[in-house]
Structures are given as C-alpha cells and as structure tokens.
Scaffold this motif. Structure first.
Motif, PDB file in Angstrom:
ATOM      1  N   ARG A 177      20.065 -17.124 -10.893  1.00  0.00           N
ATOM      2  CA  ARG A 177      19.951 -15.617 -10.908  1.00  0.00           C
ATOM      3  C   ARG A 177      19.101 -15.082 -12.224  1.00  0.00           C
ATOM      4  O   ARG A 177      18.344 -14.094 -12.073  1.00  0.00           O
ATOM      5  N   ASP A 178      19.446 -15.843 -13.267  1.00  0.00           N
ATOM      6  CA  ASP A 178      19.069 -15.580 -14.548  1.00  0.00           C
ATOM      7  C   ASP A 178      17.498 -15.892 -14.706  1.00  0.00           C
ATOM      8  O   ASP A 178      16.849 -15.222 -15.202  1.00  0.00           O
ATOM      9  N   ASP A 179      17.052 -16.608 -13.909  1.00  0.00           N
ATOM     10  CA  ASP A 179      15.647 -16.949 -13.737  1.00  0.00           C
ATOM     11  C   ASP A 179      14.781 -15.841 -13.241  1.00  0.00           C
ATOM     12  O   ASP A 179      13.509 -15.732 -13.429  1.00  0.00           O
ATOM     13  N   LEU A 180      15.347 -15.364 -12.104  1.00  0.00           N
ATOM     14  CA  LEU A 180      14.754 -14.436 -11.327  1.00  0.00           C
ATOM     15  C   LEU A 180      14.862 -12.892 -12.209  1.00  0.00           C
ATOM     16  O   LEU A 180      13.866 -12.575 -12.613  1.00  0.00           O
ATOM     17  N   ILE A 181      15.835 -12.729 -12.872  1.00  0.00           N
ATOM     18  CA  ILE A 181      15.757 -11.586 -13.846  1.00  0.00           C
ATOM     19  C   ILE A 181      14.861 -11.675 -14.951  1.00  0.00           C
ATOM     20  O   ILE A 181      14.282 -10.803 -15.349  1.00  0.00           O
ATOM     21  N   LYS A 182      14.828 -12.947 -15.508  1.00  0.00           N
ATOM     22  CA  LYS A 182      13.945 -13.188 -16.714  1.00  0.00           C
ATOM     23  C   LYS A 182      12.398 -13.046 -16.347  1.00  0.00           C
ATOM     24  O   LYS A 182      11.811 -12.576 -16.984  1.00  0.00           O
ATOM     25  N   ALA A 183      12.320 -13.381 -15.098  1.00  0.00           N
ATOM     26  CA  ALA A 183      10.905 -13.349 -14.557  1.00  0.00           C
ATOM     27  C   ALA A 183      10.591 -11.732 -14.292  1.00  0.00           C
ATOM     28  O   ALA A 183       9.241 -11.397 -14.809  1.00  0.00           O
ATOM     29  N   VAL A 184      11.312 -11.107 -14.153  1.00  0.00           N
ATOM     30  CA  VAL A 184      11.189  -9.673 -13.759  1.00  0.00           C
ATOM     31  C   VAL A 184      10.866  -8.944 -15.420  1.00  0.00           C
ATOM     32  O   VAL A 184      10.241  -8.102 -15.480  1.00  0.00           O
ATOM     33  N   GLU A 185      11.935  -9.326 -16.231  1.00  0.00           N
ATOM     34  CA  GLU A 185      11.947  -8.816 -17.456  1.00  0.00           C
ATOM     35  C   GLU A 185      10.623  -9.106 -18.258  1.00  0.00           C
ATOM     36  O   GLU A 185       9.996  -8.262 -18.944  1.00  0.00           O
ATOM     37  N   LYS A 186      10.051 -10.427 -17.768  1.00  0.00           N
ATOM     38  CA  LYS A 186       8.741 -10.770 -18.619  1.00  0.00           C
ATOM     39  C   LYS A 186       7.728  -9.751 -17.939  1.00  0.00           C
ATOM     40  O   LYS A 186       6.960  -9.342 -18.916  1.00  0.00           O
ATOM     41  N   ILE A 187       7.883  -9.377 -16.812  1.00  0.00           N
ATOM     42  CA  ILE A 187       6.675  -8.377 -16.330  1.00  0.00           C
ATOM     43  C   ILE A 187       7.073  -7.018 -16.827  1.00  0.00           C
ATOM     44  O   ILE A 187       5.944  -6.449 -17.217  1.00  0.00           O
ATOM     45  N   GLU A 188       8.129  -6.734 -16.734  1.00  0.00           N
ATOM     46  CA  GLU A 188       8.564  -5.383 -17.618  1.00  0.00           C
ATOM     47  C   GLU A 188       7.972  -5.212 -18.748  1.00  0.00           C
ATOM     48  O   GLU A 188       7.358  -4.109 -19.285  1.00  0.00           O
ATOM     49  N   ARG A 189       8.112  -6.279 -19.817  1.00  0.00           N
ATOM     50  CA  ARG A 189       7.512  -6.333 -21.111  1.00  0.00           C
ATOM     51  C   ARG A 189       6.148  -6.030 -20.899  1.00  0.00           C
ATOM     52  O   ARG A 189       5.386  -5.319 -21.960  1.00  0.00           O
ATOM     53  N   LEU A 190       5.424  -6.742 -19.962  1.00  0.00           N
ATOM     54  CA  LEU A 190       3.994  -6.693 -19.897  1.00  0.00           C
ATOM     55  C   LEU A 190       3.528  -5.215 -19.606  1.00  0.00           C
ATOM     56  O   LEU A 190       2.406  -4.534 -20.180  1.00  0.00           O
ATOM     57  N   VAL A 191       4.305  -4.365 -18.553  1.00  0.00           N
ATOM     58  CA  VAL A 191       3.965  -2.993 -18.417  1.00  0.00           C
ATOM     59  C   VAL A 191       4.308  -2.128 -19.513  1.00  0.00           C
ATOM     60  O   VAL A 191       3.556  -1.198 -19.570  1.00  0.00           O
ATOM     61  N   GLU A 192       5.337  -2.338 -20.008  1.00  0.00           N
ATOM     62  CA  GLU A 192       5.550  -1.642 -21.221  1.00  0.00           C
ATOM     63  C   GLU A 192       4.451  -1.661 -22.364  1.00  0.00           C
ATOM     64  O   GLU A 192       4.045  -0.656 -22.881  1.00  0.00           O
ATOM     65  N   LYS A 193       4.196  -2.782 -22.633  1.00  0.00           N
ATOM     66  CA  LYS A 193       3.109  -3.146 -23.637  1.00  0.00           C
ATOM     67  C   LYS A 193       1.647  -2.616 -23.234  1.00  0.00           C
ATOM     68  O   LYS A 193       1.210  -1.909 -24.143  1.00  0.00           O
ATOM     69  N   GLU A 194       1.350  -2.459 -22.018  1.00  0.00           N
ATOM     70  CA  GLU A 194       0.155  -1.974 -21.417  1.00  0.00           C
ATOM     71  C   GLU A 194       0.171  -0.288 -21.654  1.00  0.00           C
ATOM     72  O   GLU A 194      -0.845   0.232 -21.568  1.00  0.00           O
ATOM     73  N   ASN A 195       1.280   0.074 -21.293  1.00  0.00           N
ATOM     74  CA  ASN A 195       1.523   1.619 -21.267  1.00  0.00           C
ATOM     75  C   ASN A 195       1.836   2.287 -22.835  1.00  0.00           C
ATOM     76  O   ASN A 195       2.132   3.383 -22.881  1.00  0.00           O
ATOM     77  N   ARG A 196       1.564   1.391 -23.906  1.00  0.00           N
ATOM     78  CA  ARG A 196       1.661   1.963 -25.176  1.00  0.00           C
ATOM     79  C   ARG A 196       0.491   2.549 -25.590  1.00  0.00           C
ATOM     80  O   ARG A 196      -0.696   2.222 -25.363  1.00  0.00           O
ATOM     81  N   HIS A 214       0.578  -1.167  -0.116  1.00  0.00           N
ATOM     82  CA  HIS A 214      -0.075  -0.056  -0.099  1.00  0.00           C
ATOM     83  C   HIS A 214       1.040   1.397  -0.002  1.00  0.00           C
ATOM     84  O   HIS A 214       0.789   2.230  -0.509  1.00  0.00           O
ATOM     85  N   ALA A 215       1.943   1.225   0.982  1.00  0.00           N
ATOM     86  CA  ALA A 215       2.688   2.448   1.090  1.00  0.00           C
ATOM     87  C   ALA A 215       3.565   2.762  -0.175  1.00  0.00           C
ATOM     88  O   ALA A 215       3.503   4.008  -0.452  1.00  0.00           O
ATOM     89  N   THR A 216       4.093   1.762  -0.677  1.00  0.00           N
ATOM     90  CA  THR A 216       4.992   1.899  -2.172  1.00  0.00           C
ATOM     91  C   THR A 216       4.302   1.833  -3.349  1.00  0.00           C
ATOM     92  O   THR A 216       4.921   1.915  -4.300  1.00  0.00           O
ATOM     93  N   LYS A 217       2.937   1.336  -3.426  1.00  0.00           N
ATOM     94  CA  LYS A 217       2.220   1.209  -4.619  1.00  0.00           C
ATOM     95  C   LYS A 217       2.850   0.150  -5.542  1.00  0.00           C
ATOM     96  O   LYS A 217       3.226   0.337  -6.757  1.00  0.00           O
ATOM     97  N   ALA A 218       3.585  -0.930  -4.796  1.00  0.00           N
ATOM     98  CA  ALA A 218       4.201  -1.979  -5.352  1.00  0.00           C
ATOM     99  C   ALA A 218       3.468  -2.628  -6.575  1.00  0.00           C
ATOM    100  O   ALA A 218       2.218  -2.894  -6.339  1.00  0.00           O
ATOM    101  N   ASN A 219       4.058  -2.780  -7.792  1.00  0.00           N
ATOM    102  CA  ASN A 219       3.152  -3.522  -8.734  1.00  0.00           C
ATOM    103  C   ASN A 219       3.793  -4.603  -9.373  1.00  0.00           C
ATOM    104  O   ASN A 219       3.018  -5.447 -10.214  1.00  0.00           O
ATOM    105  N   LEU A 220       4.794  -5.101  -8.794  1.00  0.00           N
ATOM    106  CA  LEU A 220       5.549  -6.505  -8.915  1.00  0.00           C
ATOM    107  C   LEU A 220       5.704  -7.074  -7.387  1.00  0.00           C
ATOM    108  O   LEU A 220       6.512  -6.524  -6.980  1.00  0.00           O
ATOM    109  N   ILE A 221       4.913  -8.032  -7.124  1.00  0.00           N
ATOM    110  CA  ILE A 221       5.418  -8.667  -5.815  1.00  0.00           C
ATOM    111  C   ILE A 221       5.721 -10.104  -5.900  1.00  0.00           C
ATOM    112  O   ILE A 221       4.933 -11.043  -6.283  1.00  0.00           O
ATOM    113  N   PHE A 222       6.954 -10.341  -5.310  1.00  0.00           N
ATOM    114  CA  PHE A 222       7.348 -11.871  -5.076  1.00  0.00           C
ATOM    115  C   PHE A 222       6.742 -12.379  -3.694  1.00  0.00           C
ATOM    116  O   PHE A 222       7.115 -11.722  -2.887  1.00  0.00           O
ATOM    117  N   ILE A 223       6.254 -13.387  -3.835  1.00  0.00           N
ATOM    118  CA  ILE A 223       5.427 -13.905  -2.445  1.00  0.00           C
ATOM    119  C   ILE A 223       6.021 -15.201  -2.224  1.00  0.00           C
ATOM    120  O   ILE A 223       5.673 -16.269  -3.045  1.00  0.00           O
TER     121      ILE A 223
END
Length: 135
Positions: free
Chosen positions: A116-135, A51-60
């Motif tokens: 390490r690469d699996d973590l980065i790839k997971a975030v990059e996948k979300i990053e692409r989704l966010v970029e696609k939605e903001n076009r 809530h405080a940070t308005k995080a939009n990607l949460i690893f749980i």
C-alpha cells in the motif's frame, strides 16, 4: 475518507485486466484522498477513458489481453496531449520489461504485488512533480 488532494491537478486512471487489482488500487488511493477518475480493463477502454477524463496519471499493467501495457504506453506517448505521467505495473520480474517501460515513456515501475505504501509513495512523487510544474 480524507479530502481530495489537489483533485483539480491530479486525475488518476488505473488500467489492469484484473478487476480485483483495479478495485483494490482505487480503494487504496481514494481512501488516501486521491482522485481516481476512471478504471479500465483493456487498452481500448483505457484510451477512451484517458481522453474522456483527461487523466494525467495512468497506472498501466504490462500484461493485458488485447494490447500489451508496453504498447499502450507507446500509444500514450505518441498521442501526447498535455502532460501525462505513466507508471507501469507487473508481476513479471524481468529487467528488460522495466527498461522497455521506461524507454516507452513510463516515469516509474511498480513490481506486483506491491505494498500500500509503495502505491501511495508513487502517486505522491507524481503529485510533487505536478505541484512543482504549476509554480
């Protein structure tokens, strides 16, 4: 350290009861230029931090001491405010947990320990989704 990637669009919260895991993930992601806005060791802290940070990607993490990660995922989906991407993590290799995670609203699942690469790839996948939605 690389400059932040899309820091105004991707805000990462890491929820894991293991301080080592939280710190390790944060160090990996920040070294790659991602914007980690908060770390939480419990579901209650995660709810407040999201809530405080308005995080939009949460690893749980699935296994948590107070409220399970699966319950926390349901909470975030029910209290949906804006677009939030949830990625579940667990060392438990049980197909039913993966299925329940996705059913509860997670977009991805990382099996611990992950590379390490699996973590980065997971975030990059979300990053692409966010970029696609903001076009």
């Amino acid at each position: 350290m690389k400059p932040p990637r899309n820091h105004d669009k991707l805000r990462i919260l890491i929820v894991d009861d293991s301080e080592f895991n939280r710190t390790n993930m944060s160090e990996i992601l920040t070294s790659e230029g991602f914007n980690v806005v908060a770390l939480a060791g419990s579901a209650e802290d995660a709810i407040q931090a999201a809530h405080a940070t308005k995080a939009n990607l949460i690893f749980i993490d699935v296994v948590m001491p107070d409220i399970s990660g699966l319950e926390l995922t349901k909470h975030f989906q029910e209290k949906h405010t804006g677009e939030r991407f949830l990625i579940m993590m667990s060392s438990l290799n049980i197909e039913s947990i993966v299925i329940e995670s996705i059913s509860n609203g997670a977009i991805d699942f990382l099996q611990k320990p992950f590379e390490r690469d699996d973590l980065i790839k997971a975030v990059e996948k979300i990053e692409r989704l966010v970029e696609k939605e903001n076009r």
